[in-house]
Write a protein that holds these residues in place. Structure first.
Motif, PDB file in Angstrom:
ATOM      1  N   ALA A  63       7.305  -0.343 -14.590  1.00 37.20           N
ATOM      2  CA  ALA A  63       6.385  -1.034 -13.689  1.00 37.20           C
ATOM      3  C   ALA A  63       7.048  -1.367 -12.358  1.00 37.20           C
ATOM      4  O   ALA A  63       6.457  -1.181 -11.285  1.00 37.20           O
ATOM      5  N   ARG A  64       8.268  -1.868 -12.403  1.00 36.93           N
ATOM      6  CA  ARG A  64       8.949  -2.250 -11.161  1.00 36.93           C
ATOM      7  C   ARG A  64       9.295  -1.018 -10.324  1.00 36.93           C
ATOM      8  O   ARG A  64       9.208  -1.044  -9.092  1.00 36.93           O
ATOM      9  N   THR A  65       9.721   0.068 -10.965  1.00 33.78           N
ATOM     10  CA  THR A  65      10.040   1.292 -10.216  1.00 33.78           C
ATOM     11  C   THR A  65       8.791   1.866  -9.571  1.00 33.78           C
ATOM     12  O   THR A  65       8.814   2.324  -8.419  1.00 33.78           O
ATOM     13  N   ASP A  66       7.680   1.846 -10.313  1.00 36.54           N
ATOM     14  CA  ASP A  66       6.422   2.332  -9.748  1.00 36.54           C
ATOM     15  C   ASP A  66       5.989   1.472  -8.561  1.00 36.54           C
ATOM     16  O   ASP A  66       5.530   1.999  -7.550  1.00 36.54           O
ATOM     17  N   ASP A  67       6.145   0.157  -8.677  1.00 37.32           N
ATOM     18  CA  ASP A  67       5.823  -0.725  -7.551  1.00 37.32           C
ATOM     19  C   ASP A  67       6.639  -0.344  -6.317  1.00 37.32           C
ATOM     20  O   ASP A  67       6.114  -0.269  -5.202  1.00 37.32           O
ATOM     21  N   LEU A  68       7.923  -0.113  -6.520  1.00 34.56           N
ATOM     22  CA  LEU A  68       8.804   0.219  -5.408  1.00 34.56           C
ATOM     23  C   LEU A  68       8.419   1.549  -4.766  1.00 34.56           C
ATOM     24  O   LEU A  68       8.357   1.665  -3.530  1.00 34.56           O
ATOM     25  N   MET A  69       8.109   2.545  -5.588  1.00 40.85           N
ATOM     26  CA  MET A  69       7.804   3.865  -5.051  1.00 40.85           C
ATOM     27  C   MET A  69       6.442   3.908  -4.348  1.00 40.85           C
ATOM     28  O   MET A  69       6.172   4.822  -3.569  1.00 40.85           O
ATOM     29  N   ASN A  70       5.591   2.916  -4.617  1.00 43.10           N
ATOM     30  CA  ASN A  70       4.272   2.881  -3.992  1.00 43.10           C
ATOM     31  C   ASN A  70       4.178   1.928  -2.802  1.00 43.10           C
ATOM     32  O   ASN A  70       3.115   1.854  -2.175  1.00 43.10           O
ATOM     33  N   LEU A  71       5.244   1.224  -2.482  1.00 41.09           N
ATOM     34  CA  LEU A  71       5.174   0.224  -1.412  1.00 41.09           C
ATOM     35  C   LEU A  71       4.703   0.827  -0.087  1.00 41.09           C
ATOM     36  O   LEU A  71       3.768   0.322   0.545  1.00 41.09           O
ATOM     37  N   ILE A  72       5.337   1.883   0.346  1.00 34.94           N
ATOM     38  CA  ILE A  72       4.952   2.507   1.614  1.00 34.94           C
ATOM     39  C   ILE A  72       3.668   3.318   1.472  1.00 34.94           C
ATOM     40  O   ILE A  72       2.747   3.173   2.282  1.00 34.94           O
ATOM     41  N   PRO A  73       3.545   4.181   0.454  1.00 33.06           N
ATOM     42  CA  PRO A  73       2.319   4.972   0.342  1.00 33.06           C
ATOM     43  C   PRO A  73       1.046   4.137   0.257  1.00 33.06           C
ATOM     44  O   PRO A  73       0.020   4.514   0.840  1.00 33.06           O
ATOM     45  N   ALA A  74       1.058   3.025  -0.465  1.00 29.32           N
ATOM     46  CA  ALA A  74      -0.157   2.215  -0.610  1.00 29.32           C
ATOM     47  C   ALA A  74      -0.621   1.682   0.730  1.00 29.32           C
ATOM     48  O   ALA A  74      -1.837   1.607   1.001  1.00 29.32           O
ATOM     49  N   ARG A 128      -6.267  -6.733   6.108  1.00 24.70           N
ATOM     50  CA  ARG A 128      -5.206  -7.709   6.376  1.00 24.70           C
ATOM     51  C   ARG A 128      -5.395  -8.979   5.552  1.00 24.70           C
ATOM     52  O   ARG A 128      -4.422  -9.570   5.083  1.00 24.70           O
ATOM     53  N   ARG A 129      -6.647  -9.390   5.377  1.00 25.05           N
ATOM     54  CA  ARG A 129      -6.911 -10.659   4.697  1.00 25.05           C
ATOM     55  C   ARG A 129      -6.772 -10.581   3.178  1.00 25.05           C
ATOM     56  O   ARG A 129      -6.235 -11.503   2.540  1.00 25.05           O
ATOM     57  N   ASP A 130      -7.269  -9.476   2.584  1.00 18.66           N
ATOM     58  CA  ASP A 130      -7.437  -9.438   1.134  1.00 18.66           C
ATOM     59  C   ASP A 130      -6.436  -8.566   0.388  1.00 18.66           C
ATOM     60  O   ASP A 130      -6.362  -8.637  -0.842  1.00 18.66           O
ATOM     61  N   ALA A 131      -5.676  -7.734   1.088  1.00 12.27           N
ATOM     62  CA  ALA A 131      -4.815  -6.773   0.386  1.00 12.27           C
ATOM     63  C   ALA A 131      -3.836  -7.449  -0.558  1.00 12.27           C
ATOM     64  O   ALA A 131      -3.546  -6.933  -1.640  1.00 12.27           O
ATOM     65  N   ARG A 132      -3.338  -8.611  -0.187  1.00 14.24           N
ATOM     66  CA  ARG A 132      -2.310  -9.287  -0.995  1.00 14.24           C
ATOM     67  C   ARG A 132      -2.891 -10.153  -2.106  1.00 14.24           C
ATOM     68  O   ARG A 132      -2.130 -10.808  -2.838  1.00 14.24           O
ATOM     69  N   LEU A 133      -4.220 -10.156  -2.264  1.00  9.35           N
ATOM     70  CA  LEU A 133      -4.829 -10.953  -3.324  1.00  9.35           C
ATOM     71  C   LEU A 133      -4.623 -10.319  -4.693  1.00  9.35           C
ATOM     72  O   LEU A 133      -4.655 -11.012  -5.707  1.00  9.35           O
ATOM     73  N   HIS A 134      -4.437  -9.014  -4.736  1.00 10.20           N
ATOM     74  CA  HIS A 134      -4.296  -8.295  -6.003  1.00 10.20           C
ATOM     75  C   HIS A 134      -2.996  -8.676  -6.692  1.00 10.20           C
ATOM     76  O   HIS A 134      -1.987  -8.954  -6.047  1.00 10.20           O
ATOM     77  N   ALA A 135      -3.026  -8.696  -8.022  1.00  4.91           N
ATOM     78  CA  ALA A 135      -1.808  -8.995  -8.776  1.00  4.91           C
ATOM     79  C   ALA A 135      -0.725  -7.949  -8.530  1.00  4.91           C
ATOM     80  O   ALA A 135       0.467  -8.256  -8.573  1.00  4.91           O
ATOM     81  N   SER A 136      -1.143  -6.726  -8.273  1.00 10.47           N
ATOM     82  CA  SER A 136      -0.202  -5.664  -7.921  1.00 10.47           C
ATOM     83  C   SER A 136       0.165  -5.785  -6.445  1.00 10.47           C
ATOM     84  O   SER A 136      -0.689  -6.095  -5.616  1.00 10.47           O
ATOM     85  N   PRO A 137       1.425  -5.507  -6.091  1.00 15.48           N
ATOM     86  CA  PRO A 137       1.799  -5.543  -4.676  1.00 15.48           C
ATOM     87  C   PRO A 137       1.229  -4.378  -3.879  1.00 15.48           C
ATOM     88  O   PRO A 137       1.349  -4.364  -2.646  1.00 15.48           O
ATOM     89  N   ASN A 138       0.615  -3.415  -4.567  1.00 15.27           N
ATOM     90  CA  ASN A 138       0.164  -2.200  -3.879  1.00 15.27           C
ATOM     91  C   ASN A 138      -1.317  -1.894  -4.036  1.00 15.27           C
ATOM     92  O   ASN A 138      -1.951  -1.412  -3.089  1.00 15.27           O
ATOM     93  N   ALA A 139      -1.900  -2.141  -5.194  1.00 11.40           N
ATOM     94  CA  ALA A 139      -3.270  -1.704  -5.464  1.00 11.40           C
ATOM     95  C   ALA A 139      -4.283  -2.343  -4.528  1.00 11.40           C
ATOM     96  O   ALA A 139      -5.331  -1.752  -4.250  1.00 11.40           O
ATOM     97  N   GLY A 140      -4.001  -3.543  -4.042  1.00  7.16           N
ATOM     98  CA  GLY A 140      -4.954  -4.225  -3.182  1.00  7.16           C
ATOM     99  C   GLY A 140      -5.142  -3.570  -1.827  1.00  7.16           C
ATOM    100  O   GLY A 140      -6.194  -3.753  -1.196  1.00  7.16           O
ATOM    101  N   TRP A 141      -4.183  -2.812  -1.359  1.00  7.00           N
ATOM    102  CA  TRP A 141      -4.282  -2.229  -0.016  1.00  7.00           C
ATOM    103  C   TRP A 141      -5.397  -1.203   0.094  1.00  7.00           C
ATOM    104  O   TRP A 141      -6.270  -1.346   0.960  1.00  7.00           O
ATOM    105  N   PRO A 142      -5.445  -0.167  -0.736  1.00  6.54           N
ATOM    106  CA  PRO A 142      -6.566   0.766  -0.608  1.00  6.54           C
ATOM    107  C   PRO A 142      -7.901   0.157  -1.036  1.00  6.54           C
ATOM    108  O   PRO A 142      -8.945   0.479  -0.464  1.00  6.54           O
TER     109      PRO A 142
END
Length: 318
Positions: free
Chosen positions: A206-217, A236-250
């Motif tokens: 899970a942590r490696t996947d989070d790291l590899m998706n930081l820029i792409p997301a 800008r407002r809602d992307a960081r609401l998701h429990a995942s550090p990446n899924a909220g962006w798209p």
């Protein structure tokens, strides 16, 4: 080969080929999809190593070993293919063809379009069955708006996981980079969960996947907003609401670009899960799902321009 191959052009060609060809059904029937191969290894090692009687420390350590093995095997496999094929123009075309197996533009579009068709025809049971193929939530009680929302959320999140991130790592690291990402992402989907059984063993995946998706997301979110001609404020407002550090962006970008609300509570295996909501608009309709698919096509086209622009810059800089 990684030092001399024109990877931006290979990535652009792979994206174009995969959009046109997808993964041939005949090949899938004959050999399965390549993602199934690391999945089988992960499942086997999880059964053998993730023993409930083992300590949390041991289970986490074995999870780290599993990820390390996946990374090493992916690098060696990708490098071996590149070494065998060489760096001639025909060889690079074959490399691009191999790379299409790690991309999912065509299949993602087809799966979501398969949800839209019965929705537009008023066949809710068929739409529920189709969306159940691409989401993990319970679908039996979903109404048409819920089905459209689930499909849009999957479209947005998978635009990153299945398209942008694989293309990014192909561009950065050639076939080894692409294969590493697909292996890690597969491991995350299989064992990177918070339930007691997987929390320790799947921690590294899970942590490696989070790291590899930081820029792409973040690239994926930007491309969706750009393709939709808006949605930046919600992004800008809602992307960081998701429990995942990446899924909220798209997902936030899709909600903002379409002017709808995505996310919110959902049931998984009969259990109600509290999830954040993205956007200020109404629940999406089947018409919004159709707009989302058109937006997705434009976002894919914008993605193609990135490696092409990088390749052109590299040529002009010589």
């Amino acid at each position: 080969m990684a030092e001399t191959a024109p990877w931006p052009w290979v990535a652009a060609l792979a994206l174009g080929l995969e959009a046109a060809l997808g993964y041939p059904a005949a090949l899938n029937r004959a050999a399965g999809h390549p993602v199934a191969w690391p999945a089988a290894v992960i499942a086997l090692l999880e059964r053998r190593w993730n023993q409930p009687a083992a300590s949390d420390r041991r289970r986490r350590l074995l999870g780290v070993v599993l990820v390390a093995l996946l990374v090493a095997a992916s690098v060696l496999f990708g490098a071996a293919i590149q070494g065998v094929l060489g760096s001639s123009l025909p060889a690079l075309t074959l490399v691009a063809l191999v790379a299409t197996t790690g991309l999912a533009q065509r299949s993602l579009y087809d799966h979501v379009a398969a949800v839209l068709a019965p929705l537009q025809a008023g066949d809710l049971p068929a739409a529920r069955a189709a969306v159940a193929m691409i989401v993990g939530r319970d679908t039996a009680a979903l109404d048409a708006e819920d089905v459209a929302a689930a499909a849009l959320e999957s479209l947005a999140e998978s635009f990153n996981d299945g398209v942008v991130a694989p293309a990014f790592w192909l561009l950065i690291g050639g076939l080894p980079g692409l294969f590493v990402y697909k292996s890690v992402n597969t491991a995350d989907s299989l064992i990177g969960h918070k339930e007691p059984r997987w929390r320790m063993f799947g921690w590294a995946a899970a942590r490696t996947d989070d790291l590899m998706n930081l820029i792409p997301a973040r690239i994926a979110g930007g491309l969706i907003a750009l393709a939709g001609g808006g949605g930046w404020r919600i992004l800008r407002r809602d992307a960081r609401l998701h429990a995942s550090p990446n899924a909220g962006w798209p997902e936030a970008a899709m909600a903002g670009a379409l002017g709808v609300q995505l996310g919110g509570d959902a049931r998984y295996d009969g259990v109600l899960t509290n999830r954040p909501a993205f956007g200020d608009g109404p629940c999406p309709t089947p018409a919004d799902l159709a707009r989302g698919l058109r937006l997705y096509r434009r976002a894919c086209l914008l993605l193609w321009l990135i490696p092409m622009a990088i390749g052109l810059i590299a040529v002009l800089a010589r």
